[in-house]
Motif scaffolding. Structure first.
Motif, mmCIF file in Angstrom:
data_model
loop_
_atom_site.group_PDB
_atom_site.id
_atom_site.type_symbol
_atom_site.label_atom_id
_atom_site.label_comp_id
_atom_site.label_asym_id
_atom_site.label_seq_id
_atom_site.Cartn_x
_atom_site.Cartn_y
_atom_site.Cartn_z
ATOM 1 N N GLN A 780 -9.498 -3.510 -4.550
ATOM 2 C CA GLN A 780 -8.289 -4.251 -4.915
ATOM 3 C C GLN A 780 -7.143 -3.323 -5.295
ATOM 4 O OE1 GLN A 780 -7.779 -7.863 -4.991
ATOM 5 N NE2 GLN A 780 -5.722 -7.017 -5.057
ATOM 6 N N GLU A 781 -7.428 -2.288 -6.084
ATOM 7 C CA GLU A 781 -6.363 -1.388 -6.545
ATOM 8 C C GLU A 781 -5.692 -0.680 -5.371
ATOM 9 O OE1 GLU A 781 -5.162 -1.094 -9.534
ATOM 10 O OE2 GLU A 781 -6.595 -2.425 -10.510
ATOM 11 N N ILE A 782 -6.506 -0.175 -4.459
ATOM 12 C CA ILE A 782 -5.945 0.544 -3.320
ATOM 13 C C ILE A 782 -5.181 -0.408 -2.403
ATOM 14 C CG2 ILE A 782 -6.528 1.829 -1.220
ATOM 15 C CD1 ILE A 782 -8.737 3.195 -2.752
ATOM 16 N N PHE A 783 -5.743 -1.580 -2.181
ATOM 17 C CA PHE A 783 -5.043 -2.512 -1.297
ATOM 18 C C PHE A 783 -3.730 -2.974 -1.911
ATOM 19 C CE2 PHE A 783 -4.042 -6.671 0.504
ATOM 20 C CZ PHE A 783 -3.957 -6.310 1.842
ATOM 21 N N ASP A 784 -3.676 -3.117 -3.223
ATOM 22 C CA ASP A 784 -2.420 -3.501 -3.870
ATOM 23 C C ASP A 784 -1.340 -2.450 -3.617
ATOM 24 O OD1 ASP A 784 -3.434 -5.862 -4.837
ATOM 25 O OD2 ASP A 784 -3.819 -5.114 -6.858
ATOM 26 N N ILE A 785 -1.741 -1.175 -3.671
ATOM 27 C CA ILE A 785 -0.782 -0.101 -3.397
ATOM 28 C C ILE A 785 -0.290 -0.193 -1.949
ATOM 29 C CG2 ILE A 785 -0.495 2.401 -3.164
ATOM 30 C CD1 ILE A 785 -2.521 2.711 -5.473
ATOM 31 N N ILE A 786 -1.230 -0.359 -1.023
ATOM 32 C CA ILE A 786 -0.878 -0.432 0.402
ATOM 33 C C ILE A 786 0.038 -1.623 0.656
ATOM 34 C CG2 ILE A 786 -1.812 -0.812 2.706
ATOM 35 C CD1 ILE A 786 -4.335 0.700 1.801
ATOM 36 N N SER A 787 -0.320 -2.762 0.080
ATOM 37 C CA SER A 787 0.465 -3.977 0.295
ATOM 38 C C SER A 787 1.882 -3.829 -0.245
ATOM 39 C CB SER A 787 -0.241 -5.161 -0.368
ATOM 40 O OG SER A 787 0.460 -6.357 -0.151
ATOM 41 N N ASP A 788 2.005 -3.202 -1.430
ATOM 42 C CA ASP A 788 3.333 -3.005 -2.022
ATOM 43 C C ASP A 788 4.223 -2.137 -1.135
ATOM 44 O OD1 ASP A 788 2.674 -4.525 -4.217
ATOM 45 O OD2 ASP A 788 2.218 -2.812 -5.511
ATOM 46 N N ASP A 789 3.623 -1.093 -0.575
ATOM 47 C CA ASP A 789 4.424 -0.103 0.136
ATOM 48 C C ASP A 789 4.666 -0.448 1.599
ATOM 49 O OD1 ASP A 789 4.632 1.354 -2.160
ATOM 50 O OD2 ASP A 789 3.007 2.742 -1.678
ATOM 51 N N THR A 790 3.989 -1.487 2.120
ATOM 52 C CA THR A 790 4.226 -1.851 3.520
ATOM 53 C C THR A 790 5.302 -2.922 3.670
ATOM 54 O OG1 THR A 790 2.349 -3.378 3.345
ATOM 55 C CG2 THR A 790 1.938 -1.238 4.380
ATOM 56 N N GLY A 791 5.735 -3.516 2.548
ATOM 57 C CA GLY A 791 6.755 -4.558 2.644
ATOM 58 C C GLY A 791 8.011 -4.097 3.339
ATOM 59 N N GLU A 802 7.312 7.233 7.350
ATOM 60 C CA GLU A 802 7.722 7.195 5.940
ATOM 61 C C GLU A 802 6.765 6.336 5.115
ATOM 62 O OE1 GLU A 802 12.589 7.466 6.084
ATOM 63 O OE2 GLU A 802 11.619 5.585 6.695
ATOM 64 N N THR A 803 6.382 5.208 5.678
ATOM 65 C CA THR A 803 5.494 4.293 4.961
ATOM 66 C C THR A 803 4.127 4.919 4.744
ATOM 67 O OG1 THR A 803 6.630 2.411 5.964
ATOM 68 C CG2 THR A 803 4.467 1.998 4.998
ATOM 69 N N ALA A 804 3.568 5.540 5.783
ATOM 70 C CA ALA A 804 2.251 6.171 5.672
ATOM 71 C C ALA A 804 2.280 7.303 4.648
ATOM 72 C CB ALA A 804 1.812 6.694 7.041
ATOM 73 N N ALA A 805 3.375 8.093 4.642
ATOM 74 C CA ALA A 805 3.470 9.202 3.679
ATOM 75 C C ALA A 805 3.540 8.681 2.249
ATOM 76 C CB ALA A 805 4.705 10.045 4.000
ATOM 77 N N LEU A 806 4.269 7.603 2.027
ATOM 78 C CA LEU A 806 4.371 7.015 0.690
ATOM 79 C C LEU A 806 3.006 6.503 0.219
ATOM 80 C CD1 LEU A 806 6.117 6.125 -1.697
ATOM 81 C CD2 LEU A 806 6.633 4.013 -0.445
ATOM 82 N N ILE A 807 2.307 5.819 1.092
ATOM 83 C CA ILE A 807 0.976 5.308 0.746
ATOM 84 C C ILE A 807 0.028 6.465 0.484
ATOM 85 C CG2 ILE A 807 -1.028 4.046 1.650
ATOM 86 C CD1 ILE A 807 0.981 2.242 3.148
ATOM 87 N N GLN A 808 0.106 7.502 1.314
ATOM 88 C CA GLN A 808 -0.757 8.668 1.133
ATOM 89 C C GLN A 808 -0.556 9.293 -0.246
ATOM 90 O OE1 GLN A 808 -3.137 10.089 2.654
ATOM 91 N NE2 GLN A 808 -3.205 12.212 1.986
ATOM 92 N N ASN A 809 0.676 9.439 -0.670
ATOM 93 C CA ASN A 809 0.951 10.049 -1.971
ATOM 94 C C ASN A 809 0.435 9.181 -3.119
ATOM 95 O OD1 ASN A 809 2.192 12.285 -0.846
ATOM 96 N ND2 ASN A 809 4.248 11.380 -0.913
ATOM 97 N N ARG A 810 0.715 7.865 -3.054
ATOM 98 C CA ARG A 810 0.350 6.985 -4.159
ATOM 99 C C ARG A 810 -1.158 6.793 -4.263
ATOM 100 N NH1 ARG A 810 3.215 1.476 -4.646
ATOM 101 N NH2 ARG A 810 1.981 1.580 -6.570
ATOM 102 N N VAL A 811 -1.828 6.593 -3.131
ATOM 103 C CA VAL A 811 -3.276 6.385 -3.180
ATOM 104 C C VAL A 811 -3.981 7.682 -3.572
ATOM 105 C CG1 VAL A 811 -5.333 5.725 -1.889
ATOM 106 C CG2 VAL A 811 -3.187 4.506 -1.520
ATOM 107 N N SER A 812 -3.500 8.811 -3.094
ATOM 108 C CA SER A 812 -4.108 10.100 -3.465
ATOM 109 C C SER A 812 -4.022 10.316 -4.968
ATOM 110 C CB SER A 812 -3.410 11.248 -2.735
ATOM 111 O OG SER A 812 -3.619 11.166 -1.349
ATOM 112 N N LEU A 813 -2.866 9.992 -5.541
ATOM 113 C CA LEU A 813 -2.703 10.121 -6.987
ATOM 114 C C LEU A 813 -3.687 9.206 -7.714
ATOM 115 C CD1 LEU A 813 -1.132 11.265 -9.399
ATOM 116 C CD2 LEU A 813 0.512 9.377 -9.120
ATOM 117 N N TYR A 814 -3.789 7.951 -7.258
ATOM 118 C CA TYR A 814 -4.703 7.006 -7.909
ATOM 119 C C TYR A 814 -6.152 7.475 -7.809
ATOM 120 C CZ TYR A 814 -7.774 2.963 -8.286
ATOM 121 O OH TYR A 814 -8.814 2.134 -8.609
ATOM 122 N N VAL A 815 -6.570 7.908 -6.627
ATOM 123 C CA VAL A 815 -7.963 8.321 -6.417
ATOM 124 C C VAL A 815 -8.319 9.490 -7.322
ATOM 125 C CG1 VAL A 815 -9.548 9.386 -4.756
ATOM 126 C CG2 VAL A 815 -8.165 7.402 -4.078
#
Length: 819
Positions: A780-791, A802-815
């Motif tokens: 859920q946590e990871i999907f919430d990040i992905i969903s937020d950043d794909t809008g 740009e979208t993939a790079a943003l998701i990569q940074n945010r999910v990497s930080l969370y993990v």
């Protein structure tokens, strides 16, 4: 009077059962895993005679129970069309009984007479509720279902058509030889007072109150449909109609008042400890505010609702009050005492930890001396038989009860099959006992995830239960932190298991770096199905292959059904490939990869949302119709049954390919598991934990308790063999053996008769299982990040890179924060 064939069936068997603290005594405790229990609830059981089963509508009086039960009423027979053999079997009817709490004195109220339909009518009566007044008078709430046969309708025709006028009529004469069918069923409702032998003393016809009742439905029955039966300390009678009205009658059946819930709806009634009657109401909130449940006392003298008291969150099943509590209630596995002036009740016991299966509970009676009486109806899925018993829970000092070693088990909502298995284990195992903590009890009306957050926080903080139900939890994250035990060595060393005894492809997909941190008794396969003529006959394809297949259909055709949105596809594709994008061992992520960018672009090709409000459902077409007409290419399938294969074939015109979701490599299908179990690496009694876990991997358990594909190979092969074994009947005209369907599956405008699976069909299912190499993993946590950043990407405000790079940074930080 009923005659008992087995006197031993009434012998009281007191079983001192297991305890609930880590070093605690045997018995059912009111503690959590946080410490030793000060007291336990010890159950004693009384098996009821096999002649009486399915106890319901029970009510307590003196030192025993009045109840309605099923009894053997006679013998019927039928002739086997194949052999001509006459087979006899017992027929069952309804009876009204009394039995003492210790299991003795079983008595049928021999003068009780069921309601009977008028002359010339067909039908039957049934008891819906029982109540006992202060003087010992027994009151029954009954309905009488009646219909007449209409000889004017041809045999086999349905009376429920536009050509038949559905109105009540006088009984009609039926000519000799005419075959009638039921027309216009009606129901009548009565409250009757009986003496201790069942003889009728008084009758109230509730239809006399129907004139002022507004119809709440347009079905074949009247809108006036009474429910509930409660008596207050003064002998007044209470019942409800629909979800709005409560009626109060005096002891002679005369109306005192009718109360209507104007700002919500009425759930049920309950007798409070002081003898008053209260209603559970749902009060709608003001505009923009949430509504709430209340417990509201009925005031018959003032003829109005009393003051509202807050009802505990999720307290829908109420029981009569007594002792220290105004009322009692049950939520999932827990039993509480409640007070009118308190927002929350006091947890008294956990049913599982008292060896009580709450699914089998028919009645709960809190007794004045603090004991809790339970009526249990058990159904044996294996042989199809049923049995009933009484259980009395007695509060006992923990120090006085025999000790067992405790194995803690944590979950979010209790799987009902596992609940039964835990109770069975606790009753039979002499050394270990499973203590259950269901964290869903911590959910609140404002936060339905509070329990999950509490459990996750405790696990990450090092407070790990011995056994964890893995549903909704980030198990791969826990395994990477070293919190979980590798279960392969236990399977390998088990004399009745080993890797050859399990469906190894499923467990291999669950592995992390060759280690198995969770097991499951069942699985399904999440995949995509298509017609071989369009998608080919070999599973696995790329996004380019999908678009090439779509080009074969008329312009405007959809990939999936018209309800599928961008977020739907994003979630499903991410869950299919989450292990490819996140490595919890190293903390590395690859959401900036070409593979993930393909998923984003694929999801972007679907509608942003579906307009449910303005959609004209009269024009709706099923998936089957859309596929047949070339409007839809694929269907998402969650396969869990051998017969479903025949349904999927019919959906695509006679043959099917489980092509899967488009991927750059590997299978586009994934295993889904609903019930996973993991063992803590810090478990102090790993052998005891394994003794329980292994039971759900056994063939015996999975044969009777698994509705999806079993993971025990013996159970899987047995169910496959059953699915492949034809069933025949003898044609009465030719005498030939003809294969008959095993049943039928229906889905909107598609109905398919199911026959024995052919070998090539079984091979295709096995090929799909053996080629699947991943697990549907929802974080859920990871999907919430992905969903937020794909809008922004879906709206065209950012490009895919740009979208993939943003998701990569945010999910990497969370993990890495969670490692």
């Amino acid at each position: 009077m009923i005659k008992i064939r087995k006197a031993t069936a009434l012998v009281l068997s007191i079983l001192m059962l297991a305890a609930l603290s880590a070093c605690g005594p045997e018995g059912a405790a009111e503690s959590s895993a946080e410490g030793s229990a000060k007291y336990v609830y010890v159950p004693s059981y009384t098996a009821l005679p096999e002649e009486v089963t399915d106890l319901y509508n029970c009510c307590w009086y003196d030192d025993g129970l009045y109840f309605v039960g099923s009894k053997i009423s006679g013998t019927e027979s039928f002739t086997n069309p194949e052999t001509g053999e006459i087979v006899e079997y017992d027929s069952y009817g309804q009876g009204l009984f009394y039995i003492k709490q210790d299991g003795t004195g079983l008595t049928e109220l021999e003068n009780y007479k069921e309601l009977e339909p008028p002359e010339g009518m067909e039908g039957s009566g049934s008891i819906n509720y029982l109540a006992v007044d202060a003087d010992g008078g027994l009151w029954v709430f009954e309905n009488l279902y009646t219909f007449e046969n209409d000889p004017g309708v041809a045999d086999g025709a349905s009376p429920y058509t536009e050509e038949v006028t559905l109105v009540p009529r006088e009984p009609v004469a039926v000519d000799d030889g005419a075959i009638g069918v039921p027309v216009m069923p009606t129901e009548e409702f009565y409250i009757r007072k009986l003496d201790e032998t069942g003889a009728e003393l008084m009758r109230v016809d509730l239809s006399s109150f129907a004139d002022d009742a507004e119809s709440e439905s347009e079905d074949m029955y009247y809108g006036f449909y009474p429910n509930d039966l409660e008596l207050d300390a003064d002998g007044n009678i209470y019942f409800t109609v629909g979800q709005s009205d409560a009626y109060v009658l005096d002891g002679t059946g005369e109306l005192i008042c009718k109360l209507t819930c104007e700002d919500g709806y009425l759930n049920n009634l309950v007798q409070l400890a002081d003898g008053r009657i209260a209603a559970m109401l749902y009060r709608e909130g003001a505009q923009g505010e949430r509504g709430q449940n209340t417990i509201t006392v009925i005031d018959p003298e003032a003829k109005e609702w009393g003051e509202d008291s807050p009802a505990p969150f999720n307290a829908y099943q109420l029981y009569p009050g007594g002792g220290d509590y105004d009322y009692y209630y049950s939520i999932d596995s827990n039993f509480f005492g409640g007070k009118l002036d308190a927002d929350e009740g006091e947890k008294l016991l956990n049913w599982i930890n008292c060896d009580i299966d709450s699914d089998a509970l028919s009645t709960v009676v809190p007794l004045a001396d603090g004991r809790v009486l339970c009526v249990l109806n058990h159904w044996d899925r294996g042989n199809g038989g049923s049995s009933s018993e009484l259980a009395v829970l007695t509060k006992t000092e923990a120090a006085l009860v025999q000790q067992k070693t405790i194995i803690t088990y944590a979950c979010m909502y209790m799987d009902y099959n596992l609940r039964s298995q835990i109770i069975k284990f606790n009753k039979s195992n002499e050394q270990y006992r499973i203590e259950v903590s269901d964290y869903s009890e911590y959910n609140t009306e404002d936060d339905y995830t509070a329990g999950l957050m509490k459990l996750s926080t405790e696990i990450i903080g090092g407070k790990v239960p011995d056994i964890i139900s893995t549903s909704q939890l980030p198990i791969r994250q826990y395994a990477a932190k070293g919190l979980l035990e590798d279960l392969w060595p236990y399977i390998d060393a088990d004399p009745e298991l080993g890797r050859d005894a399990v469906m190894e492809p499923v467990f291999q997909a669950l592995e992390q770096d060759g280690k198995l941190y969770q097991v499951t008794p069942s699985f399904s396969i999440f995949t995509v199905a298509g017609a071989p003529a369009l998608v080919g006959d070999t599973p696995g394809w790329t996004l380019d292959d999908l678009y090439a297949a779509l080009d074969k259909l008329p312009e405007g055709a959809d990939v999936f059904n018209q309800y599928t949105t961008q977020n739907d596809i994003l979630l499903q594709c991410c869950a299919m490939a989450m292990d490819e994008f996140v490595d919890w061992e190293t903390g590395t992520c690859s959401f900036d990869s070409p593979e993930f960018m393909q998923i984003l672009e694929f999801a972007a090709s679907f509608p942003a949302e579906f307009d449910w409000d303005d959609y004209d459902f009269s024009d709706r077409e099923s998936d089957y119709a859309r596929i047949a007409s070339g409007k839809q290419l694929l269907s998402i399938v969650n396969g869990s049954d051998f017969q479903q294969f025949q349904m999927d074939k019919a959906m695509f015109g006679g043959d099917v390919t489980y092509i899967g979701f488009p991927t750059t490599s590997g299978s586009g299908s994934a295993f889904q598991i609903n019930t996973g179990l993991a063992m803590s690496s810090s478990c102090a009694n790993k052998e005891g934990a394994w003794q329980f876990i292994r039971t759900v991997l056994s063939a015996d358990y999975q044969q009777d308790n698994v509705w999806e594909f079993p993971t025990n190979k013996e159970a899987f092969d047995s169910k496959l063999e059953d699915a492949m074994t034809p069933v025949y009947y003898t044609d009465p005209e030719t005498g030939e053996q003809v294969e008959q369907p095993m049943g039928s599956w229906g889905m909107e405008d598609l109905t398919v008769e199911m026959y024995a699976l052919k070998q090539e069909e079984a091979d295709q299912i096995l090929e799909l299982i053996n080629s699947t190499d991943r697990v549907f993993t929802y974080d859920q946590e990871i999907f919430d990040i992905i969903s937020d950043d794909t809008g922004a990407f879906f709206e065209g405000q950012k490009n895919v890179e740009e979208t993939a790079a943003l998701i990569q940074n945010r999910v990497s930080l969370y993990v890495n924060e969670q490692r």
